[in-house]
Design a protein around this motif. Structure first.
Motif, PDB file in Angstrom:
ATOM      1  N   GLN A 185      27.596  -0.498 -44.703  1.00 36.41           N
ATOM      2  CA  GLN A 185      27.192   0.618 -45.557  1.00 36.41           C
ATOM      3  C   GLN A 185      25.710   0.520 -45.916  1.00 36.41           C
ATOM      4  OE1 GLN A 185      28.745   0.499 -49.568  1.00 36.41           O
ATOM      5  NE2 GLN A 185      28.739   2.748 -49.714  1.00 36.41           N
ATOM      6  N   ALA A 186      25.270  -0.656 -46.287  1.00 37.57           N
ATOM      7  CA  ALA A 186      23.863  -0.844 -46.654  1.00 37.57           C
ATOM      8  C   ALA A 186      22.949  -0.573 -45.461  1.00 37.57           C
ATOM      9  CB  ALA A 186      23.650  -2.265 -47.179  1.00 37.57           C
ATOM     10  N   ARG A 187      23.327  -1.027 -44.288  1.00 38.01           N
ATOM     11  CA  ARG A 187      22.514  -0.790 -43.086  1.00 38.01           C
ATOM     12  C   ARG A 187      22.441   0.700 -42.749  1.00 38.01           C
ATOM     13  NH1 ARG A 187      24.733  -5.709 -39.258  1.00 38.01           N
ATOM     14  NH2 ARG A 187      23.677  -7.377 -40.384  1.00 38.01           N
ATOM     15  N   LEU A 188      23.567   1.380 -42.852  1.00 37.19           N
ATOM     16  CA  LEU A 188      23.579   2.817 -42.568  1.00 37.19           C
ATOM     17  C   LEU A 188      22.752   3.592 -43.592  1.00 37.19           C
ATOM     18  CD1 LEU A 188      27.292   3.285 -41.507  1.00 37.19           C
ATOM     19  CD2 LEU A 188      25.274   3.593 -40.052  1.00 37.19           C
ATOM     20  N   GLN A 189      22.843   3.202 -44.851  1.00 33.56           N
ATOM     21  CA  GLN A 189      22.040   3.860 -45.880  1.00 33.56           C
ATOM     22  C   GLN A 189      20.554   3.645 -45.616  1.00 33.56           C
ATOM     23  OE1 GLN A 189      23.832   2.058 -49.361  1.00 33.56           O
ATOM     24  NE2 GLN A 189      25.077   3.892 -49.771  1.00 33.56           N
ATOM     25  N   GLU A 190      20.190   2.445 -45.167  1.00 31.93           N
ATOM     26  CA  GLU A 190      18.804   2.140 -44.839  1.00 31.93           C
ATOM     27  C   GLU A 190      18.327   3.016 -43.678  1.00 31.93           C
ATOM     28  OE1 GLU A 190      16.394  -1.555 -42.853  1.00 31.93           O
ATOM     29  OE2 GLU A 190      17.972  -2.038 -44.312  1.00 31.93           O
ATOM     30  N   ARG A 191      19.148   3.135 -42.636  1.00 34.54           N
ATOM     31  CA  ARG A 191      18.787   3.969 -41.476  1.00 34.54           C
ATOM     32  C   ARG A 191      18.632   5.433 -41.879  1.00 34.54           C
ATOM     33  NH1 ARG A 191      17.252   1.338 -36.716  1.00 34.54           N
ATOM     34  NH2 ARG A 191      18.374  -0.628 -36.718  1.00 34.54           N
ATOM     35  N   LEU A 192      19.560   5.915 -42.702  1.00 30.34           N
ATOM     36  CA  LEU A 192      19.465   7.301 -43.151  1.00 30.34           C
ATOM     37  C   LEU A 192      18.196   7.532 -43.959  1.00 30.34           C
ATOM     38  CD1 LEU A 192      23.163   8.087 -44.103  1.00 30.34           C
ATOM     39  CD2 LEU A 192      21.819   9.150 -42.278  1.00 30.34           C
ATOM     40  N   SER A 193      17.852   6.573 -44.781  1.00 34.35           N
ATOM     41  CA  SER A 193      16.613   6.693 -45.566  1.00 34.35           C
ATOM     42  C   SER A 193      15.398   6.741 -44.656  1.00 34.35           C
ATOM     43  CB  SER A 193      16.473   5.504 -46.534  1.00 34.35           C
ATOM     44  OG  SER A 193      17.445   5.574 -47.531  1.00 34.35           O
ATOM     45  N   GLN A 194      15.419   5.947 -43.592  1.00 33.49           N
ATOM     46  CA  GLN A 194      14.312   5.970 -42.633  1.00 33.49           C
ATOM     47  C   GLN A 194      14.192   7.337 -41.972  1.00 33.49           C
ATOM     48  OE1 GLN A 194      15.270   2.705 -40.024  1.00 33.49           O
ATOM     49  NE2 GLN A 194      14.484   1.134 -41.457  1.00 33.49           N
ATOM     50  N   PHE A 195      15.323   7.918 -41.582  1.00 31.84           N
ATOM     51  CA  PHE A 195      15.304   9.262 -40.992  1.00 31.84           C
ATOM     52  C   PHE A 195      14.791  10.292 -41.987  1.00 31.84           C
ATOM     53  CE2 PHE A 195      18.463   7.833 -37.736  1.00 31.84           C
ATOM     54  CZ  PHE A 195      17.829   8.325 -36.631  1.00 31.84           C
ATOM     55  N   GLU A 196      15.277  10.225 -43.194  1.00 33.73           N
ATOM     56  CA  GLU A 196      14.903  11.195 -44.213  1.00 33.73           C
ATOM     57  C   GLU A 196      13.444  11.109 -44.594  1.00 33.73           C
ATOM     58  OE1 GLU A 196      17.827  10.233 -47.186  1.00 33.73           O
ATOM     59  OE2 GLU A 196      19.425  11.232 -46.076  1.00 33.73           O
ATOM     60  N   ASN A 197      12.861   9.927 -44.454  1.00 33.95           N
ATOM     61  CA  ASN A 197      11.448   9.746 -44.795  1.00 33.95           C
ATOM     62  C   ASN A 197      10.519   9.996 -43.610  1.00 33.95           C
ATOM     63  OD1 ASN A 197      12.084   9.074 -47.439  1.00 33.95           O
ATOM     64  ND2 ASN A 197      12.328   6.914 -46.948  1.00 33.95           N
ATOM     65  N   SER A 198      11.079  10.199 -42.427  1.00 32.85           N
ATOM     66  CA  SER A 198      10.226  10.432 -41.265  1.00 32.85           C
ATOM     67  C   SER A 198       9.963  11.928 -41.099  1.00 32.85           C
ATOM     68  CB  SER A 198      10.882   9.867 -40.000  1.00 32.85           C
ATOM     69  OG  SER A 198      11.968  10.663 -39.623  1.00 32.85           O
ATOM     70  N   ALA A 199       8.946  12.224 -40.394  1.00 30.21           N
ATOM     71  CA  ALA A 199       8.564  13.614 -40.167  1.00 30.21           C
ATOM     72  C   ALA A 199       9.436  14.269 -39.110  1.00 30.21           C
ATOM     73  CB  ALA A 199       7.101  13.681 -39.735  1.00 30.21           C
ATOM     74  N   SER A 200      10.212  13.485 -38.367  1.00 27.02           N
ATOM     75  CA  SER A 200      11.003  14.034 -37.257  1.00 27.02           C
ATOM     76  C   SER A 200      12.126  14.965 -37.719  1.00 27.02           C
ATOM     77  CB  SER A 200      11.582  12.920 -36.396  1.00 27.02           C
ATOM     78  OG  SER A 200      12.462  12.128 -37.164  1.00 27.02           O
ATOM     79  N   LEU A 201      12.566  14.836 -38.966  1.00 26.49           N
ATOM     80  CA  LEU A 201      13.628  15.709 -39.474  1.00 26.49           C
ATOM     81  C   LEU A 201      13.093  16.968 -40.106  1.00 26.49           C
ATOM     82  CD1 LEU A 201      16.162  13.194 -41.046  1.00 26.49           C
ATOM     83  CD2 LEU A 201      16.333  14.395 -38.896  1.00 26.49           C
ATOM     84  N   ARG A 202      11.819  17.054 -40.268  1.00 31.05           N
ATOM     85  CA  ARG A 202      11.242  18.222 -40.960  1.00 31.05           C
ATOM     86  C   ARG A 202      10.927  19.326 -40.007  1.00 31.05           C
ATOM     87  NH1 ARG A 202       7.746  14.285 -44.631  1.00 31.05           N
ATOM     88  NH2 ARG A 202       9.498  13.496 -45.743  1.00 31.05           N
TER      89      ARG A 202
END
Length: 124
Positions: free
Chosen positions: A107-124
């Motif tokens: 769970q912690a690893r997945l939350q970390e990965r999701l945070s990385q995606f959310e903070n990257s410009a690739s999702l915007r």
């Protein structure tokens, strides 16, 4: 005495007929056979099936359940009174705690990965 046939046992316990046959194969149930070959269960088998279902719900295997069913039972609570059951419960609890720890790490690893995606410009 009225026979408790497999369909009736299934209805009264919620266990499928296939499950009841499986419990018999694993020597958890031992019905008598009528002249026509039908399985004839005793009234205590209703409670026994419910106990088997409880133990399956706790994550015990049929082999582990067989060990627990051999233990003497406390009359008021129908709980096993033997060291084997106690050790089995301890082992199962330790296994569940290990699984919880593994899931929390995941769970912690997945939350970390999701945070990385959310903070990257690739999702915007």
């Amino acid at each position: 005495m009225t026979a408790v046939l497999i369909r009736e046992l299934s209805r009264r316990t919620g266990a499928s007929i296939r499950s009841l046959r499986h419990y018999e194969e694993k020597s958890l149930l031992a019905p008598q056979r009528l002249e026509n070959g039908y399985r004839d269960y005793a009234e205590p088998d209703v409670d026994k099936v419910k106990t088997i279902q409880l133990y399956l719900g706790l994550g015990l295997s049929t082999e582990e359940i067989a060990l627990v069913l051999e233990c003497p039972q406390e009359a008021a609570t129908n709980r096993p009174l033997c060291k084997e059951a106690y050790r089995l419960y301890q082992g199962k609890l330790a296994e569940v705690e290990r699984q919880i720890q593994t899931l929390q790490t995941l769970q912690a690893r997945l939350q970390e990965r999701l945070s990385q995606f959310e903070n990257s410009a690739s999702l915007r």
